[in-house]
Design a protein around this motif. Structure first.
Motif, short mmCIF file in Angstrom:
data_model
loop_
_atom_site.label_atom_id
_atom_site.label_comp_id
_atom_site.label_asym_id
_atom_site.label_seq_id
_atom_site.Cartn_x
_atom_site.Cartn_y
_atom_site.Cartn_z
N SER A 1 -28.85 -27.26 18.22
CA SER A 1 -27.92 -26.67 18.31
C SER A 1 -28.24 -25.01 18.52
CB SER A 1 -26.73 -27.03 16.86
OG SER A 1 -27.38 -26.86 16.02
N HIS A 2 -27.53 -24.22 19.32
CA HIS A 2 -27.49 -23.08 18.59
C HIS A 2 -25.75 -22.26 18.76
CE1 HIS A 2 -27.62 -19.06 20.63
NE2 HIS A 2 -28.38 -18.40 20.55
N GLN A 3 -25.73 -20.82 17.71
CA GLN A 3 -24.54 -19.97 18.00
C GLN A 3 -24.58 -18.44 17.21
OE1 GLN A 3 -22.29 -21.00 14.02
NE2 GLN A 3 -20.70 -21.88 15.14
N TYR A 4 -23.74 -18.14 17.86
CA TYR A 4 -24.29 -16.37 17.71
C TYR A 4 -23.18 -15.82 17.57
CZ TYR A 4 -26.57 -11.84 18.80
OH TYR A 4 -27.02 -10.47 18.28
N ARG A 5 -22.35 -15.38 16.19
CA ARG A 5 -21.57 -14.61 16.22
C ARG A 5 -21.73 -13.36 15.29
NH1 ARG A 5 -19.45 -18.86 11.25
NH2 ARG A 5 -18.53 -20.00 13.30
N TYR B 1 -21.68 -1.75 18.54
CA TYR B 1 -20.86 -2.63 19.69
C TYR B 1 -21.94 -2.60 20.64
CZ TYR B 1 -17.78 -5.64 21.38
OH TYR B 1 -16.51 -6.46 21.81
N TYR B 2 -22.10 -1.51 21.29
CA TYR B 2 -22.79 -1.09 22.60
C TYR B 2 -24.36 -1.81 22.27
CZ TYR B 2 -25.30 0.33 26.24
OH TYR B 2 -26.53 -0.07 27.87
N LEU B 3 -24.62 -1.61 21.41
CA LEU B 3 -25.67 -2.05 21.20
C LEU B 3 -25.89 -3.34 20.77
CD1 LEU B 3 -27.01 0.95 18.88
CD2 LEU B 3 -27.99 0.74 20.93
N GLY B 4 -24.76 -3.88 19.53
CA GLY B 4 -24.75 -5.40 20.02
C GLY B 4 -25.20 -5.91 20.84
N ILE B 5 -23.98 -5.67 21.61
CA ILE B 5 -23.96 -6.52 22.95
C ILE B 5 -25.39 -6.13 24.17
CG2 ILE B 5 -23.50 -6.33 25.53
CD1 ILE B 5 -20.65 -5.17 24.63
N LYS B 6 -26.08 -5.49 23.73
CA LYS B 6 -27.37 -5.17 24.63
C LYS B 6 -28.65 -6.29 23.73
CE LYS B 6 -28.50 -3.14 27.44
NZ LYS B 6 -28.27 -4.19 29.11
N ALA B 7 -28.54 -5.92 22.14
CA ALA B 7 -29.17 -6.75 21.17
C ALA B 7 -28.82 -8.66 21.40
CB ALA B 7 -28.48 -6.33 20.19
N GLU B 8 -27.81 -8.61 21.38
CA GLU B 8 -27.66 -10.04 21.69
C GLU B 8 -27.82 -9.95 22.73
OE1 GLU B 8 -23.94 -13.09 22.55
OE2 GLU B 8 -23.56 -10.78 22.28
N GLU B 9 -28.53 -9.74 24.43
CA GLU B 9 -28.56 -9.76 25.51
C GLU B 9 -30.40 -9.99 25.12
OE1 GLU B 9 -28.14 -6.60 28.03
OE2 GLU B 9 -25.73 -6.99 28.75
N SER B 10 -30.62 -9.51 24.45
CA SER B 10 -32.36 -9.70 23.56
C SER B 10 -32.88 -10.49 23.26
CB SER B 10 -33.12 -7.80 23.27
OG SER B 10 -32.83 -6.97 24.13
N LEU B 11 -31.56 -10.83 22.46
CA LEU B 11 -31.97 -12.13 21.40
C LEU B 11 -31.34 -13.67 22.24
CD1 LEU B 11 -30.60 -10.88 18.39
CD2 LEU B 11 -33.54 -10.47 18.82
N ALA B 12 -30.70 -13.27 23.52
CA ALA B 12 -30.39 -14.38 24.18
C ALA B 12 -31.78 -14.71 25.26
CB ALA B 12 -29.69 -14.30 25.27
#
Length: 524
Positions: free
Chosen positions: A52-56, A25-36
């Motif tokens: 359009s852009h969507q992240y789930r 879950y933590y790495l998912g947050i960090k991965a979202e930061e990198s992809l952002a």
């Protein structure tokens, strides 16, 4: 004691379970930061529009969906150069779906933030066109591995295909593959891509082929909002055969006029017709390097090839190494921003050129007025007539914007020094080639054998030879085994050749009487 050991083991197991359960879950947050961060770079692109852009994000995985489209203005500005099927692909939106696995061992046994598999979904019309080339293969395959530090690597593949039309057009494409390695936030990144071969048959009009293309780049962010770094472009062989002639007319005078307001005649423009022929270049390379020094940019480029065969004539090797030094960073940024601005406007080629040249004269005039230097480290080119060899420097010192509209003022503040060697036979050939676009022979004289183009060509050769001998006699140059050598210097508006101030012969003076027949002059 046994109970204590069991309790410790159970506690350790519980902590490990909690850790490994929470870690994805933590790495998912960090991965979202990198992809952002990557998404932000995409949004800043000068040629794409994000519709359009969507992240789930879930516990062990996530899905990112982005719909992008090539800017319509860019397609409008370049559309006339593109085939209809390519325009069909480019004008439609593309849905990019990132399937993300995040966790310490997502996609491998090496601890990482995330592993991303990218899927491209095309508009039905675009997919139909792409299927004609790639069949059932995915036109593009892309993966992204995000490391624990936030750095990562993109791997891209475009598959090979064979394509043929009833018209006779054939394409044999051997594919493209490579990687992009990036630092956190894309503060620095490098590309390494290769394409083994491409062969295009142009429906009986000719063919184009290239072999073993490799492109490598390294890019970092500079302090002046300009990209720094280097690039290396290598191609083992490029060949082209065309069976129909085509005309060319390069308007050099218009470029000079637009930048400086100096009215230069069209006689300097290369013009003519390229007859049906073939060309082949082997071992071609182009390297660049851009550095930053405070508010200044230094850029270097080196262009080389081993051989060039044009028709039955062989040239090469060629080695050009040039640096542009002390370039005003603010002016370069103005050019960069103007190009980004123009990409969002519908304009024709002439309007784009006019806007860029206007920027060069105004906001980017510092490229000329802040004492830039062009350094020709090396220019050597072997031709059938001999070897061209040039080295030297050219710079402006104290030039102002107003000076750019006055040739005399520009020359007063231009400083140049070039050591030059040019084959005399090459100068003669250039004179003949350019004059062939100006002079013609009356068909009646040609038919009667009274005159021919060869007569004109021979006269031009003799004129060049006479001029060269005259300048050698005046010690402006030397002739060594058919090569013309001189040291050209321009300083304070004075031109020197071999250390001697160059002086042209005075123009002859004519009176009205000189223009009348002798009988009219002598009549009482």
């Amino acid at each position: 004691m046994k109970k204590l050991l069991i309790s410790l083991l159970l506690a350790l197991a519980a902590v490990s379970a909690a850790l490994f359960g929470a870690l994805p879950y933590y790495l998912g947050i960090k991965a979202e930061e990198s992809l952002a961060a990557q998404q932000q770079l995409l949004s800043q692109s000068g040629f794409l529009t994000i519709e359009s852009h969507q992240y789930r994000r879930g516990w062990f995985g996530a899905t990112e969906t982005t719909v992008v489209r090539l800017k319509p203005t860019l397609l409008h500005n370049t559309g006339k150069y593109l085939p209809d099927n390519i325009k069909t692909v480019l004008k439609e939106p593309v849905k990019i779906i990132n399937h993300i696995q995040h966790g310490p061992f997502a996609g491998s046994f090496t601890p990482i933030r995330a592993h991303v598999e990218t899927e491209f979904r095309y508009h039905p019309e675009a997919a139909k066109v792409l299927a004609r080339f790639f069949g059932t293969q995915a036109p593009v395959s892309l993966t992204n591995t995000v490391h624990l530090s936030g750095s990562g690597k993109l791997s891209l593949t475009v598959p090979a295909f064979d394509y043929e039309e009833l018209s006779g057009i054939k394409l044999n494409w051997q594919g493209l593959s490579g990687t992009t390695a990036y630092q956190p936030g894309f503060a620095a990144y490098s590309h390494d891509y290769t394409a083994p071969a491409l062969l295009a048959e142009l429906a009986g009009k000719g063919n184009i082929a290239l072999e073993n293309l490799r492109i490598r780049t390294e890019t970092t962010d500079g302090g002046n909002q300009l990209a720094l770094g280097g690039s290396r472009f290598k191609l083992d062989k490029f060949s082209m055969h065309w069976k129909e002639g085509f005309d060319y007319h390069i308007k050099i005078n218009e470029l000079v006029n637009l930048i400086t307001d100096l009215q230069i005649g069209a006689f300097i423009n290369p013009t003519g017709t390229v007859a049906p022929s073939k060309i082949a270049v082997e071992k071609l390379s182009f390297d660049t390097q851009t550095r930053e020094n405070g508010e200044w940019i230094d850029s270097e480029g080196r262009f080389r090839f081993e051989t060039l065969v044009y028709g039955d004539t062989r040239y090469g090797p060629l080695d050009i190494n040039v640096t542009a030094e002390h370039l005003d960073a603010k002016s370069l940024l103005a050019v960069k921003n103007k190009m980004a601005e123009l990409s969002s406007k519908e304009m024709n080629e002439e309007q784009i050129q006019s806007e860029l040249l206007k920027t060069a004269r105004d906001e980017a005039s510092g490229l000329f007025t802040r004492n830039p230097v062009l350094n020709v480290k090396n220019f050597t080119f072997k031709t059938p007539q001999g070897t061209i060899d040039v080295k030297g420097r050219l710079g402006f010192n104290g030039l102002t914007r107003a000076d750019m509209d006055n040739l005399s003022a520009m020359l007063d503040k231009t400083h140049a020094r070039f050591d030059m060697q040019v084959p005399q036979k090459l100068l003669e050939q250039l004179a003949v080639s350019q004059a062939g676009n100006i002079f013609s022979v009356n068909p009646e004289d040609l038919a009667e054998g009274r005159a021919s183009l060869e007569d004109i060509n021979e006269t031009l050769r003799l004129m060049v030879e006479s001029t060269v001998n005259s300048m050698a006699h005046g010690q402006y140059l030397t002739i060594d085994e058919g090569n013309i050598k001189t040291l050209l210097e321009l300083d304070n508006g004075r031109l020197k050749l071999n250390g001697r101030i160059f002086q042209t012969a005075p123009e002859p003076e004519f009176t009205e009487a000189d223009m009348l027949p002798e009988t009219a002059v002598s009549a009482p």
